[in-house]
Design an enzyme around this catalytic site. Sequence first.
Site, PDB file in Angstrom:
ATOM      1  N   ARG A  14       4.509 -37.644  38.719  1.00  0.00           N
ATOM      2  CA  ARG A  14       4.443 -39.524  39.106  1.00  0.00           C
ATOM      3  C   ARG A  14       3.872 -39.805  39.887  1.00  0.00           C
ATOM      4  NH1 ARG A  14      10.813 -38.111  37.686  1.00  0.00           N
ATOM      5  NH2 ARG A  14      10.716 -37.248  39.364  1.00  0.00           N
ATOM      6  N   SER A  34      13.899 -37.004  33.687  1.00  0.00           N
ATOM      7  CA  SER A  34      15.577 -37.150  33.438  1.00  0.00           C
ATOM      8  C   SER A  34      16.619 -38.076  33.694  1.00  0.00           C
ATOM      9  CB  SER A  34      16.070 -35.475  33.594  1.00  0.00           C
ATOM     10  OG  SER A  34      14.541 -34.740  32.531  1.00  0.00           O
ATOM     11  N   LYS A  74      24.314 -25.824  39.041  1.00  0.00           N
ATOM     12  CA  LYS A  74      24.000 -27.358  38.801  1.00  0.00           C
ATOM     13  C   LYS A  74      25.017 -27.440  37.692  1.00  0.00           C
ATOM     14  CE  LYS A  74      19.657 -29.739  37.919  1.00  0.00           C
ATOM     15  NZ  LYS A  74      18.307 -29.900  37.457  1.00  0.00           N
TER      16      LYS A  74
END
Length: 152
Positions: free
Chosen positions: A90, A127, A41
């Site tokens: 969320r 993020s 990543k």
Amino acid sequence: MKRALFPGSFDPITNGHFDIIKRGIKLFDEVVVAIGINADKKYMFSLEERKKFIEEAFKNEPKVKVVTYTGLTIDFCEKIDAEFILRGLRNPADFEFEKAIAHTNRRLSKIETVFLLTAAKTSFISSSIVRDVLRNNGDYTVLVPESVRVNR
């Protein structure tokens, strides 16, 4: 001791993460914020920066520990004797994704996953949104804790 692991990349920590950790310390004796390391990543912030952001945000909270780890989250939970994984939700898409992971973890271990719904005022923050705002020179300061604003 009831210890929960709150795993993530925290690139960077957001007000949503901050809220989940603050609420988690009311439920657990210790919350271990675990920054997962994924060599494949690309991160905007270095591992040291991400760790510092979280440590600074919780410098006056002895119930919060910040660590890094590699490998399976459940293996790390067993290594540090954490019986719970703490996750924030969320939206319905988060729930479906997290549910599959929780079921897998439960099948492979005795680790329980505890879900907390994000606060309405932070439910839109991720993020990746913060990184996009940063890349485009937008005002990211309302999306992250003070430790990110001051140390960036």
